[in-house]
Design a protein around this motif. Structure first.
Motif, mmCIF file in Angstrom:
data_model
loop_
_atom_site.group_PDB
_atom_site.id
_atom_site.type_symbol
_atom_site.label_atom_id
_atom_site.label_comp_id
_atom_site.label_asym_id
_atom_site.label_seq_id
_atom_site.Cartn_x
_atom_site.Cartn_y
_atom_site.Cartn_z
ATOM 1 N N LEU A 1 34.296 42.590 42.808
ATOM 2 C CA LEU A 1 34.051 42.086 44.157
ATOM 3 C C LEU A 1 35.313 41.605 44.863
ATOM 4 O O LEU A 1 35.297 41.414 46.081
ATOM 5 C CB LEU A 1 33.036 40.937 44.112
ATOM 6 N N ARG A 2 36.392 41.380 44.111
ATOM 7 C CA ARG A 2 37.627 40.869 44.711
ATOM 8 C C ARG A 2 38.802 41.665 44.183
ATOM 9 O O ARG A 2 38.760 42.198 43.092
ATOM 10 C CB ARG A 2 37.809 39.397 44.359
ATOM 11 N N GLY A 3 39.865 41.704 44.978
ATOM 12 C CA GLY A 3 41.091 42.356 44.545
ATOM 13 C C GLY A 3 41.177 43.802 44.997
ATOM 14 O O GLY A 3 40.293 44.314 45.687
ATOM 15 N N PRO A 4 42.251 44.481 44.583
ATOM 16 C CA PRO A 4 42.513 45.836 45.079
ATOM 17 C C PRO A 4 41.477 46.876 44.640
ATOM 18 O O PRO A 4 41.304 47.894 45.302
ATOM 19 C CB PRO A 4 43.901 46.164 44.514
ATOM 20 N N ASP A 5 40.777 46.639 43.529
ATOM 21 C CA ASP A 5 39.774 47.596 43.052
ATOM 22 C C ASP A 5 38.361 47.236 43.497
ATOM 23 O O ASP A 5 37.392 47.861 43.049
ATOM 24 C CB ASP A 5 39.810 47.672 41.518
ATOM 25 N N ALA A 6 38.230 46.249 44.348
ATOM 26 C CA ALA A 6 36.916 45.766 44.771
ATOM 27 C C ALA A 6 36.171 46.814 45.586
ATOM 28 O O ALA A 6 36.758 47.542 46.389
ATOM 29 C CB ALA A 6 37.060 44.493 45.590
ATOM 30 N N LEU A 7 34.873 46.874 45.342
ATOM 31 C CA LEU A 7 34.004 47.702 46.178
ATOM 32 C C LEU A 7 33.709 46.930 47.454
ATOM 33 O O LEU A 7 33.510 45.719 47.430
ATOM 34 C CB LEU A 7 32.696 48.015 45.454
ATOM 35 N N PRO B 1 37.732 52.455 52.879
ATOM 36 C CA PRO B 1 38.840 51.713 53.482
ATOM 37 C C PRO B 1 38.820 51.750 55.014
ATOM 38 O O PRO B 1 39.337 50.849 55.661
ATOM 39 C CB PRO B 1 40.092 52.408 52.945
ATOM 40 N N ASP B 2 38.196 52.780 55.585
ATOM 41 C CA ASP B 2 38.117 52.896 57.041
ATOM 42 C C ASP B 2 36.966 52.092 57.640
ATOM 43 O O ASP B 2 36.779 52.078 58.849
ATOM 44 C CB ASP B 2 38.000 54.364 57.453
ATOM 45 N N GLY B 3 36.177 51.433 56.762
ATOM 46 C CA GLY B 3 35.050 50.633 57.235
ATOM 47 C C GLY B 3 33.785 51.429 57.506
ATOM 48 O O GLY B 3 32.784 50.872 57.931
#
Length: 144
Positions: free
Chosen positions: A56-62, A124-126
């Motif tokens: 849930l957190r960090g660079p690998d978070a979904l 990443p584009d939302g």
């Protein structure tokens, strides 16, 4: 007058988390503040996701974003109740899912409150992106 569905029972949920209430959760009337119910929903869903390997957190978070939420109150809860949050998935779509949460006071079998969170997986584009097969399979374990 609209008829309301009766409270769900513990048997209608697939996974549970015990969440203690706190003194600060109570409002001036001696019961739990409305905003605290949504906080319990969020905590229960997040704990289940983390326990099941969802980052849930960090660079690998979904990026599972909440896009809709709702709550139905059946009876009051408040400090010092121990809340047992039951989880299930009521809908599993292409890029979204609807977590349904029942809150049970202490040893009660009927929910004092029921609600939902609809989450959408975004890139990443939302923009919405399809749920990967492994994630879909994990969420499927909560479908009744």
């Amino acid at each position: 007058m609209m008829s309301r569905p009766p409270p769900g029972t513990r048997g209608a949920y697939r996974a549970f988390h015990a969440l203690p209430t706190r003194w600060k959760d109570n409002d001036e009337y001696g019961h739990m503040n409305n905003a605290e119910y949504l906080s319990l929903f969020d905590t229960a869903v997040s704990l289940w996701q983390m326990e099941n390997g969802i980052t849930l957190r960090g660079p690998d978070a979904l990026r599972l974003l909440v896009v809709e939420t709702g709550c139905r109150y059946h009876e009051e809860a408040g400090f010092p109740d121990l809340i047992h949050a039951g989880l299930r998935v009521g809908h599993l779509g292409r890029s979204s899912l609807r977590f349904e949460i029942g809150l049970f006071r202490n040893d009660a079998d009927r929910a004092c409150t029921e609600g939902f969170f609809t989450q959408v997986l975004t890139g990443p584009d939302g923009r919405p992106t399809p749920l990967p097969d492994d994630l879909r399979a994990l969420f499927q374990t909560l479908v009744l």
